[in-house]
Design a protein around this motif. Structure first.
Motif, PDB file in Angstrom:
ATOM      1  N   TYR A 136       1.528  53.929 -59.032  1.00  0.00           N
ATOM      2  CA  TYR A 136       1.802  53.492 -60.399  1.00  0.00           C
ATOM      3  C   TYR A 136       2.835  52.364 -60.403  1.00  0.00           C
ATOM      4  CZ  TYR A 136       4.223  53.488 -64.890  1.00  0.00           C
ATOM      5  OH  TYR A 136       4.842  53.083 -66.044  1.00  0.00           O
ATOM      6  N   LEU A 137       3.903  52.521 -59.613  1.00  0.00           N
ATOM      7  CA  LEU A 137       4.946  51.507 -59.582  1.00  0.00           C
ATOM      8  C   LEU A 137       4.434  50.207 -58.979  1.00  0.00           C
ATOM      9  CD1 LEU A 137       7.986  53.714 -58.497  1.00  0.00           C
ATOM     10  CD2 LEU A 137       7.466  52.819 -60.781  1.00  0.00           C
ATOM     11  N   GLU A 138       3.542  50.280 -57.994  1.00  0.00           N
ATOM     12  CA  GLU A 138       2.925  49.074 -57.442  1.00  0.00           C
ATOM     13  C   GLU A 138       2.189  48.294 -58.526  1.00  0.00           C
ATOM     14  OE1 GLU A 138       1.675  49.539 -52.793  1.00  0.00           O
ATOM     15  OE2 GLU A 138       0.404  50.519 -54.249  1.00  0.00           O
ATOM     16  N   ILE A 139       1.442  49.021 -59.332  1.00  0.00           N
ATOM     17  CA  ILE A 139       0.646  48.386 -60.382  1.00  0.00           C
ATOM     18  C   ILE A 139       1.543  47.792 -61.454  1.00  0.00           C
ATOM     19  CG2 ILE A 139      -1.043  48.802 -62.215  1.00  0.00           C
ATOM     20  CD1 ILE A 139      -2.226  51.017 -60.360  1.00  0.00           C
ATOM     21  N   SER A 140       2.515  48.579 -61.927  1.00  0.00           N
ATOM     22  CA  SER A 140       3.348  48.128 -63.047  1.00  0.00           C
ATOM     23  C   SER A 140       4.280  46.991 -62.647  1.00  0.00           C
ATOM     24  CB  SER A 140       4.162  49.298 -63.605  1.00  0.00           C
ATOM     25  OG  SER A 140       5.104  49.756 -62.666  1.00  0.00           O
ATOM     26  N   SER A 141       4.664  46.932 -61.377  1.00  0.00           N
ATOM     27  CA  SER A 141       5.645  45.941 -60.948  1.00  0.00           C
ATOM     28  C   SER A 141       5.160  44.521 -61.180  1.00  0.00           C
ATOM     29  CB  SER A 141       5.974  46.152 -59.469  1.00  0.00           C
ATOM     30  OG  SER A 141       6.902  45.191 -59.021  1.00  0.00           O
ATOM     31  N   PHE A 142       3.892  44.248 -60.880  1.00  0.00           N
ATOM     32  CA  PHE A 142       3.375  42.890 -61.068  1.00  0.00           C
ATOM     33  C   PHE A 142       3.429  42.489 -62.533  1.00  0.00           C
ATOM     34  CE2 PHE A 142      -0.371  40.266 -62.206  1.00  0.00           C
ATOM     35  CZ  PHE A 142       0.066  39.069 -61.651  1.00  0.00           C
ATOM     36  N   TYR A 143       2.970  43.363 -63.401  1.00  0.00           N
ATOM     37  CA  TYR A 143       2.929  43.024 -64.824  1.00  0.00           C
ATOM     38  C   TYR A 143       4.340  42.890 -65.398  1.00  0.00           C
ATOM     39  CZ  TYR A 143      -2.011  43.945 -64.373  1.00  0.00           C
ATOM     40  OH  TYR A 143      -3.323  43.887 -63.973  1.00  0.00           O
ATOM     41  N   ASN A 144       5.269  43.737 -64.975  1.00  0.00           N
ATOM     42  CA  ASN A 144       6.638  43.638 -65.449  1.00  0.00           C
ATOM     43  C   ASN A 144       7.320  42.370 -64.944  1.00  0.00           C
ATOM     44  OD1 ASN A 144       6.463  46.059 -66.837  1.00  0.00           O
ATOM     45  ND2 ASN A 144       7.252  47.276 -65.150  1.00  0.00           N
ATOM     46  N   SER A 145       7.057  42.005 -63.680  1.00  0.00           N
ATOM     47  CA  SER A 145       7.630  40.775 -63.135  1.00  0.00           C
ATOM     48  C   SER A 145       7.097  39.553 -63.873  1.00  0.00           C
ATOM     49  CB  SER A 145       7.333  40.661 -61.639  1.00  0.00           C
ATOM     50  OG  SER A 145       8.022  41.642 -60.903  1.00  0.00           O
ATOM     51  N   MET A 146       5.803  39.549 -64.143  1.00  0.00           N
ATOM     52  CA  MET A 146       5.217  38.423 -64.869  1.00  0.00           C
ATOM     53  C   MET A 146       5.771  38.336 -66.278  1.00  0.00           C
ATOM     54  SD  MET A 146       3.333  36.470 -63.080  1.00  0.00           S
ATOM     55  CE  MET A 146       2.712  35.536 -64.479  1.00  0.00           C
ATOM     56  N   ASP A 147       5.978  39.473 -66.908  1.00  0.00           N
ATOM     57  CA  ASP A 147       6.553  39.475 -68.247  1.00  0.00           C
ATOM     58  C   ASP A 147       7.954  38.854 -68.218  1.00  0.00           C
ATOM     59  OD1 ASP A 147       6.346  40.561 -71.116  1.00  0.00           O
ATOM     60  OD2 ASP A 147       8.216  41.456 -70.439  1.00  0.00           O
ATOM     61  N   GLY A 148       8.757  39.234 -67.215  1.00  0.00           N
ATOM     62  CA  GLY A 148      10.098  38.657 -67.085  1.00  0.00           C
ATOM     63  C   GLY A 148      10.059  37.168 -66.817  1.00  0.00           C
ATOM     64  N   LEU A 149       9.119  36.731 -65.975  1.00  0.00           N
ATOM     65  CA  LEU A 149       8.979  35.307 -65.660  1.00  0.00           C
ATOM     66  C   LEU A 149       8.634  34.499 -66.903  1.00  0.00           C
ATOM     67  CD1 LEU A 149       8.660  32.869 -63.740  1.00  0.00           C
ATOM     68  CD2 LEU A 149       6.333  33.669 -63.274  1.00  0.00           C
ATOM     69  N   LEU A 150       7.666  34.981 -67.666  1.00  0.00           N
ATOM     70  CA  LEU A 150       7.228  34.234 -68.836  1.00  0.00           C
ATOM     71  C   LEU A 150       8.291  34.224 -69.928  1.00  0.00           C
ATOM     72  CD1 LEU A 150       3.518  35.381 -68.872  1.00  0.00           C
ATOM     73  CD2 LEU A 150       4.347  33.090 -68.391  1.00  0.00           C
ATOM     74  N   ARG A 151       8.977  35.333 -70.118  1.00  0.00           N
ATOM     75  CA  ARG A 151      10.029  35.368 -71.139  1.00  0.00           C
ATOM     76  C   ARG A 151      11.162  34.408 -70.773  1.00  0.00           C
ATOM     77  NH1 ARG A 151       9.283  39.211 -74.929  1.00  0.00           N
ATOM     78  NH2 ARG A 151       7.781  40.867 -74.458  1.00  0.00           N
ATOM     79  N   ALA A 152      11.517  34.352 -69.501  1.00  0.00           N
ATOM     80  CA  ALA A 152      12.566  33.418 -69.083  1.00  0.00           C
ATOM     81  C   ALA A 152      12.106  31.973 -69.250  1.00  0.00           C
ATOM     82  CB  ALA A 152      12.945  33.690 -67.630  1.00  0.00           C
ATOM     83  N   GLN A 153      10.857  31.723 -68.917  1.00  0.00           N
ATOM     84  CA  GLN A 153      10.326  30.363 -68.990  1.00  0.00           C
ATOM     85  C   GLN A 153      10.401  29.812 -70.419  1.00  0.00           C
ATOM     86  OE1 GLN A 153       6.412  30.099 -67.322  1.00  0.00           O
ATOM     87  NE2 GLN A 153       6.247  27.888 -67.646  1.00  0.00           N
ATOM     88  N   TYR A 154      10.130  30.671 -71.377  1.00  0.00           N
ATOM     89  CA  TYR A 154      10.133  30.199 -72.753  1.00  0.00           C
ATOM     90  C   TYR A 154      11.481  30.395 -73.447  1.00  0.00           C
ATOM     91  CZ  TYR A 154       5.322  29.261 -71.929  1.00  0.00           C
ATOM     92  OH  TYR A 154       4.168  28.747 -71.388  1.00  0.00           O
ATOM     93  N   ALA A 155      12.371  31.160 -72.824  1.00  0.00           N
ATOM     94  CA  ALA A 155      13.738  31.237 -73.331  1.00  0.00           C
ATOM     95  C   ALA A 155      14.520  29.983 -72.946  1.00  0.00           C
ATOM     96  CB  ALA A 155      14.447  32.475 -72.790  1.00  0.00           C
ATOM     97  N   TYR A 156      14.207  29.437 -71.757  1.00  0.00           N
ATOM     98  CA  TYR A 156      14.878  28.240 -71.261  1.00  0.00           C
ATOM     99  C   TYR A 156      13.834  27.128 -71.145  1.00  0.00           C
ATOM    100  CZ  TYR A 156      18.390  31.720 -69.835  1.00  0.00           C
ATOM    101  OH  TYR A 156      19.312  32.740 -69.812  1.00  0.00           O
ATOM    102  N   LYS A 157      13.543  26.512 -72.244  1.00  0.00           N
ATOM    103  CA  LYS A 157      12.413  25.583 -72.305  1.00  0.00           C
ATOM    104  C   LYS A 157      12.627  24.307 -71.494  1.00  0.00           C
ATOM    105  CE  LYS A 157      10.865  27.246 -76.833  1.00  0.00           C
ATOM    106  NZ  LYS A 157       9.731  27.980 -76.285  1.00  0.00           N
ATOM    107  N   ASN A 158      13.878  23.959 -71.207  1.00  0.00           N
ATOM    108  CA  ASN A 158      14.155  22.718 -70.485  1.00  0.00           C
ATOM    109  C   ASN A 158      14.498  22.930 -69.015  1.00  0.00           C
ATOM    110  OD1 ASN A 158      13.823  20.987 -72.784  1.00  0.00           O
ATOM    111  ND2 ASN A 158      15.805  21.712 -73.531  1.00  0.00           N
ATOM    112  N   VAL A 159      14.558  24.185 -68.596  1.00  0.00           N
ATOM    113  CA  VAL A 159      14.763  24.475 -67.178  1.00  0.00           C
ATOM    114  C   VAL A 159      13.482  24.147 -66.411  1.00  0.00           C
ATOM    115  CG1 VAL A 159      15.062  26.372 -65.518  1.00  0.00           C
ATOM    116  CG2 VAL A 159      16.576  26.190 -67.496  1.00  0.00           C
TER     117      VAL A 159
END
Length: 370
Positions: free
Chosen positions: A247-270
């Motif tokens: 379960y943790l293997e499966i959820s880890s990818f989706y949670n990591s991607m969620d964190g990546l995308l949220r950071a990307q759009y929180a810092y639009k000029n980075v």
């Protein structure tokens, strides 16, 4: 055993010659964090980058990624190649040590009388041995979870003191809920940070901003251990522990991607430069911290290959590709049915998949609204 943490006198963020502040964010993982060691090796041996372009000022990590963050921070800026070699050897050493043991009385005692199924004391001893003399040379943030109040604590070089608290933070980073008891250190009870964040980009970017850099002066690279394509298993044969970690293997990818995308759009000029993620089936085991040396080396070899391929694509392209794959997986698209991430990249290069625009994807709009 006595051990010490040596504090560098110049661990604050300083601009590179080109005026950049560079951040490396390392996702959560247990021994599959060996993949990150291979990826760093691929970065430092790439013929597409100059040495200055991978001299990271700030490093963040969660669970296994936190250990890698410390291994890199233990080397001065400009000494990344040596850090990659040390990181690779660390995970090989880990595979050849017993990092936990059964309680006297077995799993039953762990289930009913202890905070975890197994006794992680050997892991703490191993960390003390491997990190006996640490000299923190860069800004680091390690994400750990406070089990008493549920908070995420980005333990950093700012609160490392002379003594063992860095070892304590790393031990907490590798305390996996249910499998190991909470780490009773640092005045509380702690588990690894992935309960809250699988990937902590925010702390690294904020360290650069606090040092006076504007967003357009910040480069971010990400190395994920979670695979977009998991190893096929006979899940019906799994028992409770194995099922938990599947379960943790499966959820880890989706949670990591969620964190990546949220950071990307929180810092639009980075500048989110490269994201490196396993293109094939990263080795796994039925229990954490149980990979063989051959598995560790296979994960590292994949990391080298994937890092160099991501860099060869050019800046930002790897993030665009992984986001496209993630979006298709989330909606169960038949376009990628049975395709690994590597297969997806090959199909995209051959023109077999349509172009993707996240702004036109109604499912992904939630990230654009940050």
């Amino acid at each position: 055993m006595k051990y010490s943490i040596l504090l560098a006198t110049a661990a604050s963020v300083k601009a590179a010659q080109d005026g950049k502040c560079r951040v490396l964010a390392l996702s959560s993982g247990d021994e599959d964090a060996a993949y990150q060691a291979g990826a760093l090796k691929g970065i430092v041996t790439s013929d597409k980058l100059q040495a200055e372009q991978y001299q990271y000022n700030a490093i963040t990590g969660v669970s296994g990624g936190a250990l890698n963050a410390v291994l890199l921070a233990n080397h001065t800026i400009g000494d990344e190649a040596a850090a990659a070699d040390r990181m690779q050897q660390f995970w090989i050493d880990a595979s050849n040590n017993e990092l936990y043991k059964s309680w006297v009385g077995g799993i039953s005692r762990g289930l009913f009388f202890e905070g975890g199924l197994y006794n992680s004391a050997p892991l703490e001893d191993f960390l003390k041995k491997e990190f006996y003399d640490v000299n923190v040379q860069r800004d680091i943030n390690m994400g750990i979870t406070n089990m008493n109040d549920g908070s995420f604590d980005a333990f950093s070089d700012k609160n490392i003191t002379q003594g063992g608290n860095l070892i304590d933070a790393m031990y907490a980073s590798m305390s996996f809920a249910g499998f190991f008891p909470p780490a009773e250190v640092l005045g509380s009870a702690w588990m690894d940070g992935s309960a809250i964040w699988d990937l902590d980009i925010f702390s690294g970017v904020n360290r650069c901003i606090e040092a006076g850099f504007s967003e357009d002066q910040i480069d971010v690279d990400v190395i994920m251990t979670s695979s977009a394509n998991l190893k096929h298993v006979q899940a019906e044969d799994y028992k409770s522990i194995s099922m938990l970690f599947r379960y943790l293997e499966i959820s880890s990818f989706y949670n990591s991607m969620d964190g990546l995308l949220r950071a990307q759009y929180a810092y639009k000029n980075v500048n989110f430069r490269y994201v490196i993620s396993p293109t094939g089936e990263i080795p796994s085991s039925l229990k954490p911290l149980s990979l063989s040396e051959a598995d560790i080396k296979a994960a590292q070899e994949m990391g080298v290959k994937d890092a160099q391929a991501a860099i060869a694509q050019g800046e930002t392209q790897s993030i665009k590709d992984l986001t496209h794959y993630y979006a298709l997986k989330k909606v169960g698209s038949p376009l990628i049915k049975g395709k690994t991430y590597g297969d997806f990249l090959a199909a995209k290069a051959n023109g077999e998949l349509p172009e993707y625009d996240i702004k036109a994807d109604p499912y992904m709009k939630k990230y654009l609204l940050q």
